[in-house]
Write a protein that holds these residues in place. Structure first.
Motif, mmCIF file in Angstrom:
data_model
loop_
_atom_site.group_PDB
_atom_site.id
_atom_site.type_symbol
_atom_site.label_atom_id
_atom_site.label_comp_id
_atom_site.label_asym_id
_atom_site.label_seq_id
_atom_site.Cartn_x
_atom_site.Cartn_y
_atom_site.Cartn_z
ATOM 1 N N TYR A 37 0.822 -1.203 0.000
ATOM 2 C CA TYR A 37 0.000 0.000 0.000
ATOM 3 C C TYR A 37 0.861 1.260 0.000
ATOM 4 O O TYR A 37 0.520 2.252 -0.649
ATOM 5 C CB TYR A 37 -0.945 -0.011 1.205
ATOM 6 C CG TYR A 37 -2.203 -0.791 0.954
ATOM 7 C CD1 TYR A 37 -3.379 -0.163 0.569
ATOM 8 C CD2 TYR A 37 -2.209 -2.179 1.080
ATOM 9 C CE1 TYR A 37 -4.531 -0.884 0.330
ATOM 10 C CE2 TYR A 37 -3.359 -2.912 0.839
ATOM 11 C CZ TYR A 37 -4.516 -2.260 0.468
ATOM 12 O OH TYR A 37 -5.658 -2.981 0.228
ATOM 13 N N ALA A 38 1.964 1.232 0.733
ATOM 14 C CA ALA A 38 2.835 2.402 0.788
ATOM 15 C C ALA A 38 3.464 2.685 -0.573
ATOM 16 O O ALA A 38 3.612 3.841 -0.976
ATOM 17 C CB ALA A 38 3.920 2.208 1.840
ATOM 18 N N THR A 39 3.841 1.622 -1.298
ATOM 19 C CA THR A 39 4.428 1.794 -2.630
ATOM 20 C C THR A 39 3.446 2.487 -3.567
ATOM 21 O O THR A 39 3.799 3.436 -4.285
ATOM 22 C CB THR A 39 4.840 0.430 -3.207
ATOM 23 O OG1 THR A 39 5.792 -0.199 -2.329
ATOM 24 C CG2 THR A 39 5.466 0.592 -4.583
ATOM 25 N N LYS A 40 2.200 2.031 -3.554
ATOM 26 C CA LYS A 40 1.167 2.665 -4.398
ATOM 27 C C LYS A 40 0.909 4.103 -3.956
ATOM 28 O O LYS A 40 0.754 5.008 -4.781
ATOM 29 C CB LYS A 40 -0.129 1.854 -4.328
ATOM 30 C CG LYS A 40 -0.040 0.474 -4.943
ATOM 31 C CD LYS A 40 -1.346 -0.290 -4.764
ATOM 32 C CE LYS A 40 -1.260 -1.694 -5.337
ATOM 33 N NZ LYS A 40 -2.508 -2.473 -5.084
ATOM 34 N N TYR A 41 0.865 4.287 -2.649
ATOM 35 C CA TYR A 41 0.565 5.615 -2.093
ATOM 36 C C TYR A 41 1.623 6.629 -2.504
ATOM 37 O O TYR A 41 1.302 7.749 -2.921
ATOM 38 C CB TYR A 41 0.477 5.519 -0.576
ATOM 39 C CG TYR A 41 0.071 6.807 0.105
ATOM 40 C CD1 TYR A 41 -1.268 7.076 0.373
ATOM 41 C CD2 TYR A 41 1.018 7.753 0.482
ATOM 42 C CE1 TYR A 41 -1.641 8.257 0.995
ATOM 43 C CE2 TYR A 41 0.652 8.929 1.097
ATOM 44 C CZ TYR A 41 -0.676 9.174 1.352
ATOM 45 O OH TYR A 41 -1.046 10.351 1.957
ATOM 46 N N ILE A 42 2.887 6.252 -2.374
ATOM 47 C CA ILE A 42 3.988 7.159 -2.715
ATOM 48 C C ILE A 42 3.917 7.546 -4.187
ATOM 49 O O ILE A 42 4.145 8.713 -4.555
ATOM 50 C CB ILE A 42 5.335 6.498 -2.361
ATOM 51 C CG1 ILE A 42 5.502 6.470 -0.832
ATOM 52 C CG2 ILE A 42 6.504 7.225 -3.013
ATOM 53 C CD1 ILE A 42 6.635 5.598 -0.350
ATOM 54 N N ASP A 43 3.601 6.572 -5.044
ATOM 55 C CA ASP A 43 3.464 6.860 -6.472
ATOM 56 C C ASP A 43 2.288 7.791 -6.719
ATOM 57 O O ASP A 43 2.393 8.750 -7.503
ATOM 58 C CB ASP A 43 3.299 5.549 -7.236
ATOM 59 C CG ASP A 43 3.236 5.769 -8.734
ATOM 60 O OD1 ASP A 43 4.229 6.277 -9.304
ATOM 61 O OD2 ASP A 43 2.190 5.449 -9.347
ATOM 62 N N GLN A 44 1.165 7.549 -6.056
ATOM 63 C CA GLN A 44 -0.022 8.391 -6.238
ATOM 64 C C GLN A 44 0.213 9.814 -5.755
ATOM 65 O O GLN A 44 -0.402 10.755 -6.253
ATOM 66 C CB GLN A 44 -1.201 7.774 -5.491
ATOM 67 C CG GLN A 44 -1.720 6.482 -6.110
ATOM 68 C CD GLN A 44 -2.693 5.755 -5.200
ATOM 69 O OE1 GLN A 44 -2.894 6.140 -4.047
ATOM 70 N NE2 GLN A 44 -3.282 4.682 -5.704
ATOM 71 N N ARG A 45 1.082 9.982 -4.780
ATOM 72 C CA ARG A 45 1.375 11.311 -4.249
ATOM 73 C C ARG A 45 2.506 12.000 -4.996
ATOM 74 O O ARG A 45 2.969 13.077 -4.596
ATOM 75 C CB ARG A 45 1.715 11.222 -2.756
ATOM 76 C CG ARG A 45 0.537 10.806 -1.888
ATOM 77 C CD ARG A 45 -0.474 11.934 -1.769
ATOM 78 N NE ARG A 45 -1.714 11.479 -1.157
ATOM 79 C CZ ARG A 45 -2.907 11.661 -1.665
ATOM 80 N NH1 ARG A 45 -3.050 12.292 -2.808
ATOM 81 N NH2 ARG A 45 -3.986 11.233 -1.037
ATOM 82 N N ASN A 46 3.001 11.353 -6.086
ATOM 83 C CA ASN A 46 3.976 12.001 -6.953
ATOM 84 C C ASN A 46 5.315 12.239 -6.243
ATOM 85 O O ASN A 46 6.055 13.151 -6.575
ATOM 86 C CB ASN A 46 3.414 13.340 -7.470
ATOM 87 C CG ASN A 46 4.285 13.984 -8.537
ATOM 88 O OD1 ASN A 46 4.922 13.282 -9.330
ATOM 89 N ND2 ASN A 46 4.357 15.317 -8.539
ATOM 90 N N LEU A 47 5.636 11.407 -5.259
ATOM 91 C CA LEU A 47 6.885 11.573 -4.523
ATOM 92 C C LEU A 47 8.010 10.791 -5.192
ATOM 93 O O LEU A 47 7.815 9.674 -5.671
ATOM 94 C CB LEU A 47 6.713 11.104 -3.079
ATOM 95 C CG LEU A 47 5.742 11.947 -2.241
ATOM 96 C CD1 LEU A 47 5.386 11.227 -0.946
ATOM 97 C CD2 LEU A 47 6.346 13.313 -1.931
ATOM 98 N N GLN A 48 9.199 11.377 -5.194
ATOM 99 C CA GLN A 48 10.361 10.773 -5.841
ATOM 100 C C GLN A 48 11.115 9.885 -4.858
ATOM 101 O O GLN A 48 11.548 10.350 -3.803
ATOM 102 C CB GLN A 48 11.305 11.866 -6.357
ATOM 103 C CG GLN A 48 12.563 11.340 -7.016
ATOM 104 C CD GLN A 48 12.252 10.616 -8.314
ATOM 105 O OE1 GLN A 48 11.613 11.169 -9.208
ATOM 106 N NE2 GLN A 48 12.695 9.378 -8.420
ATOM 107 N N THR A 49 11.270 8.597 -5.180
ATOM 108 C CA THR A 49 12.063 7.708 -4.329
ATOM 109 C C THR A 49 13.546 7.859 -4.683
ATOM 110 O O THR A 49 13.905 8.051 -5.841
ATOM 111 C CB THR A 49 11.635 6.237 -4.492
ATOM 112 O OG1 THR A 49 11.694 5.873 -5.870
ATOM 113 C CG2 THR A 49 10.219 6.040 -3.978
#
Length: 237
Positions: free
Chosen positions: A172-184
């Motif tokens: 869920y965190a992986t999807k969330y970070i992508d949805q929030r447009n955050l750069q890993t």
């Protein structure tokens, strides 16, 4: 030890000297965990935080715990708590985004060296265990408790460590970070934490027995946005 490991992994080394304190913000701190541990009769947790200054002997740190579920008197009570002559501890009873807005209203902005979210449960999962009143209330309303905080974190554009406890949280965190447009900043986006450890967690919410969980089992680091916010919003309309 997780923080030290990640700083080494990123080659993100602190500034030296008392005139250049390194501000580490622990976002989502609460009374049952961080506040309780630093107030406990044993000094074990104090020792753990002290490892940071022992590992970086020329650096000074400010550890700022921020969360709406800290106790009402935490800010005053923690003024008397010391970890080291090179590490100050501050507790702020507020959401992180509220703290950022207050700073902006005075014409300033926060200057973190590192932001940390320990097991924040990003996104909505079926079996989350966080005891925080704020998180529970927002979840029951089907509102995202981290949305505005993540926008502020993206705008600050500094390394932000995020940990998870299990594979479900990781997904869920992986999807969330992508949805929030955050750069890993790391590849793959989540990696096993060699300092993840089992801990007995006690909750007051309908649990008869304490439960053993593994904290900080995996981690990621985000910094800034993948796309300009306007471009991202336009592409997602």
């Amino acid at each position: 030890m997780t923080i030290i490991f990640v700083l080494q992994y990123l080659f993100h080394f602190p500034k030296f000297g008392p005139e250049n304190p390194n501000n580490i913000y622990i976002v989502g701190a609460n009374q049952q965990t961080e506040e309780y541990q630093l107030n406990a009769q044993t000094n074990q947790e104090v020792h753990f935080w002290g490892e940071i200054v022992r590992f970086f002997p020329q650096a000074h740190f400010n550890i700022i715990f921020v969360g709406p579920d800290l106790s009402p008197n935490c800010e005053q009570a923690m003024k008397e708590r010391t970890i080291s002559d090179r590490m100050n501890v501050t507790f702020i009873r507020s959401t992180f985004d509220e703290l950022c807005r207050k700073k902006k209203q005075t014409g300033q902005r926060l200057q973190p060296y590192l932001i940390v979210l320990f097991n924040p449960v990003l996104g909505f999962i079926s079996n989350f265990e966080r005891p925080d009143d704020y998180i529970l209330k927002m979840a029951l309303k089907k509102q995202d408790p981290w949305k505005i905080t993540m926008e502020e974190i993206g705008e600050l554009n500094v390394p932000t460590l995020i940990t998870v406890r299990n594979d479900e949280e990781l997904e869920y965190a992986t999807k969330y970070i992508d949805q929030r447009n955050l750069q890993t900043k790391i590849t793959p986006p989540f990696q096993k934490n060699p300092f993840g450890s089992p801990k007995i967690k006690r909750y007051d919410i309908g649990m008869e027995e304490p439960r053993v969980t593994v904290t900080n089992i995996s981690f990621t680091v985000v910094q800034g946005f993948k796309q300009n916010k306007d471009q991202f919003n336009k592409s997602n309309k």
